[in-house]
Design a protein around this motif. Structure first.
Motif, mmCIF file in Angstrom:
data_model
loop_
_atom_site.group_PDB
_atom_site.id
_atom_site.type_symbol
_atom_site.label_atom_id
_atom_site.label_comp_id
_atom_site.label_asym_id
_atom_site.label_seq_id
_atom_site.Cartn_x
_atom_site.Cartn_y
_atom_site.Cartn_z
ATOM 1 N N ALA A 97 -57.331 -9.692 -5.339
ATOM 2 C CA ALA A 97 -58.009 -10.192 -6.535
ATOM 3 C C ALA A 97 -59.017 -11.297 -6.251
ATOM 4 C CB ALA A 97 -56.977 -10.684 -7.546
ATOM 5 N N TYR A 98 -59.249 -11.591 -4.977
ATOM 6 C CA TYR A 98 -60.267 -12.597 -4.665
ATOM 7 C C TYR A 98 -61.647 -11.965 -4.786
ATOM 8 C CZ TYR A 98 -56.709 -15.757 -2.911
ATOM 9 O OH TYR A 98 -55.639 -16.584 -2.821
ATOM 10 N N PRO A 99 -62.610 -12.736 -5.270
ATOM 11 C CA PRO A 99 -63.965 -12.165 -5.371
ATOM 12 C C PRO A 99 -64.518 -11.880 -3.982
ATOM 13 C CG PRO A 99 -63.946 -14.488 -6.007
ATOM 14 C CD PRO A 99 -62.536 -14.098 -5.755
ATOM 15 N N LYS A 100 -65.217 -10.772 -3.861
ATOM 16 C CA LYS A 100 -65.797 -10.369 -2.586
ATOM 17 C C LYS A 100 -67.239 -9.945 -2.799
ATOM 18 C CE LYS A 100 -61.572 -8.373 -0.714
ATOM 19 N NZ LYS A 100 -60.970 -7.142 -0.209
ATOM 20 N N VAL A 101 -68.037 -10.226 -1.805
ATOM 21 C CA VAL A 101 -69.406 -9.718 -1.778
ATOM 22 C C VAL A 101 -69.432 -8.691 -0.654
ATOM 23 C CG1 VAL A 101 -71.829 -10.286 -1.464
ATOM 24 C CG2 VAL A 101 -70.306 -11.912 -2.600
ATOM 25 N N THR A 102 -69.504 -7.428 -1.016
ATOM 26 C CA THR A 102 -69.367 -6.360 -0.026
ATOM 27 C C THR A 102 -70.640 -5.537 0.152
ATOM 28 O OG1 THR A 102 -68.494 -4.859 -1.694
ATOM 29 C CG2 THR A 102 -66.879 -6.165 -0.449
ATOM 30 N N ILE A 103 -71.761 -6.046 -0.305
ATOM 31 C CA ILE A 103 -72.981 -5.259 -0.266
ATOM 32 C C ILE A 103 -73.343 -4.826 1.159
ATOM 33 C CG2 ILE A 103 -74.492 -7.275 -0.209
ATOM 34 C CD1 ILE A 103 -76.446 -5.651 -1.990
ATOM 35 N N PHE A 104 -73.211 -5.726 2.117
ATOM 36 C CA PHE A 104 -73.548 -5.385 3.502
ATOM 37 C C PHE A 104 -72.387 -4.668 4.196
ATOM 38 C CE2 PHE A 104 -76.286 -9.132 2.662
ATOM 39 C CZ PHE A 104 -77.492 -8.443 2.659
ATOM 40 N N ARG A 105 -71.168 -5.065 3.875
ATOM 41 C CA ARG A 105 -69.991 -4.420 4.473
ATOM 42 C C ARG A 105 -69.946 -2.944 4.111
ATOM 43 N NH1 ARG A 105 -65.768 -2.519 2.307
ATOM 44 N NH2 ARG A 105 -63.802 -2.291 3.393
ATOM 45 N N ASP A 106 -70.262 -2.622 2.872
ATOM 46 C CA ASP A 106 -70.199 -1.235 2.429
ATOM 47 C C ASP A 106 -71.235 -0.349 3.102
ATOM 48 O OD1 ASP A 106 -68.119 -1.964 0.811
ATOM 49 O OD2 ASP A 106 -69.308 -2.039 -1.033
ATOM 50 N N LEU A 107 -72.285 -0.938 3.635
ATOM 51 C CA LEU A 107 -73.317 -0.169 4.336
ATOM 52 C C LEU A 107 -72.930 0.131 5.791
ATOM 53 C CD1 LEU A 107 -76.487 -2.039 3.037
ATOM 54 C CD2 LEU A 107 -75.586 0.163 2.257
ATOM 55 N N MET A 108 -71.897 -0.533 6.268
ATOM 56 C CA MET A 108 -71.468 -0.367 7.662
ATOM 57 C C MET A 108 -70.631 0.896 7.822
ATOM 58 S SD MET A 108 -70.182 -4.206 8.491
ATOM 59 C CE MET A 108 -71.246 -5.609 8.273
ATOM 60 N N PRO A 109 -70.519 1.385 9.066
ATOM 61 C CA PRO A 109 -69.599 2.496 9.319
ATOM 62 C C PRO A 109 -68.159 2.080 9.008
ATOM 63 C CG PRO A 109 -71.035 2.117 11.215
ATOM 64 C CD PRO A 109 -71.281 1.005 10.243
ATOM 65 N N VAL A 110 -67.325 3.047 8.678
ATOM 66 C CA VAL A 110 -65.944 2.775 8.250
ATOM 67 C C VAL A 110 -65.185 1.964 9.304
ATOM 68 C CG1 VAL A 110 -63.740 3.852 7.664
ATOM 69 C CG2 VAL A 110 -65.858 4.773 6.741
ATOM 70 N N LYS A 111 -65.349 2.289 10.569
ATOM 71 C CA LYS A 111 -64.619 1.577 11.623
ATOM 72 C C LYS A 111 -65.039 0.108 11.666
ATOM 73 C CE LYS A 111 -62.995 2.153 16.269
ATOM 74 N NZ LYS A 111 -62.795 3.097 17.331
ATOM 75 N N LEU A 112 -66.323 -0.151 11.519
ATOM 76 C CA LEU A 112 -66.819 -1.534 11.513
ATOM 77 C C LEU A 112 -66.351 -2.271 10.256
ATOM 78 C CD1 LEU A 112 -68.426 -3.580 13.117
ATOM 79 C CD2 LEU A 112 -70.502 -2.740 12.015
ATOM 80 N N GLN A 113 -66.263 -1.566 9.132
ATOM 81 C CA GLN A 113 -65.730 -2.174 7.908
ATOM 82 C C GLN A 113 -64.306 -2.666 8.133
ATOM 83 O OE1 GLN A 113 -65.907 0.477 4.565
ATOM 84 N NE2 GLN A 113 -68.124 0.763 4.729
ATOM 85 N N GLY A 114 -63.513 -1.877 8.853
ATOM 86 C CA GLY A 114 -62.147 -2.274 9.169
ATOM 87 C C GLY A 114 -62.111 -3.551 9.988
ATOM 88 N N TRP A 115 -63.026 -3.671 10.954
ATOM 89 C CA TRP A 115 -63.082 -4.882 11.770
ATOM 90 C C TRP A 115 -63.504 -6.088 10.930
ATOM 91 C CZ3 TRP A 115 -60.737 -5.569 16.123
ATOM 92 C CH2 TRP A 115 -60.450 -4.476 16.922
ATOM 93 N N VAL A 116 -64.431 -5.888 10.013
ATOM 94 C CA VAL A 116 -64.864 -6.978 9.132
ATOM 95 C C VAL A 116 -63.708 -7.403 8.229
ATOM 96 C CG1 VAL A 116 -66.403 -7.556 7.201
ATOM 97 C CG2 VAL A 116 -67.312 -6.378 9.206
ATOM 98 N N ASP A 117 -62.981 -6.437 7.694
ATOM 99 C CA ASP A 117 -61.831 -6.749 6.837
ATOM 100 C C ASP A 117 -60.761 -7.519 7.608
ATOM 101 O OD1 ASP A 117 -63.090 -5.439 4.787
ATOM 102 O OD2 ASP A 117 -61.852 -3.620 4.926
#
Length: 165
Positions: A72-92
């Motif tokens: 429930a924390y606010p997130k800004v994911t505009i750039f994360r969502d553009l990344m490949p799924v594997k890289l998104q996992g590393w960012v998370d």
């Protein structure tokens, strides 16, 4: 092991959340009483301001672990969502690591403040309530937050991996 710990932490986070809700109800009632006494009875309550201000400290921390668990924390994911799924996992994972480390820093500070206020016997100025009463719930809330973040980091699954199961 982590499944049982995660379930226990979720229960503790929910209990802390309810404690925060109860304190908010107490504060609302006490503030309403203070307003009534001041403006209707012309006899202000001299402790309502300090009491509600002191009670705000634990309330501010009671919902941390539950909000993390519910994402429930606010997130800004505009750039994360553009990344490949594997890289998104590393960012998370990196985000959870930063939250864990930051929470650990504040949990350590809160635990030290709790011990210091207990050993010094410090009390509030008007009510003379011992200050450690307010630091104990903060320290507990932050420790539960850190444990929750650490378990989430260890058990991380990318949201798209969860949807396919």
């Amino acid at each position: 092991m982590t499944q049982a710990l995660a379930k226990m932490l979720t229960g503790v986070a929910r209990i802390l959340l309810y404690c925060g809700g109860i304190i908010v109800l107490i504060q609302a009632t006490w503030i309403s009483y203070g307003v009534f006494m001041r403006y209707v009875m012309n006899n202000p309550d001299g402790v309502v301001t300090e009491a509600t201000a002191l009670l705000l400290v634990p309330v501010a921390f009671f919902g941390l672990a539950y909000a993390l668990h519910m994402d429930a924390y606010p997130k800004v994911t505009i750039f994360r969502d553009l990344m490949p799924v594997k890289l998104q996992g590393w960012v998370d994972r990196f985000n959870l690591l930063i939250m864990t480390l930051t929470g650990a820093f504040f949990a350590l500070a809160a635990c030290r403040a709790t011990l210091h206020s207990f050993s010094s016997g410090a009390a509030s100025e008007i009510l003379l309530w011992p200050r450690f009463y307010f630091w104990v719930p903060v320290a507990i809330s932050l420790v539960v937050f850190v444990l929750t973040a650490a378990v989430m980091l260890l058990r991380y699954q990318h949201p798209t991996a969860q949807e396919t199961q």
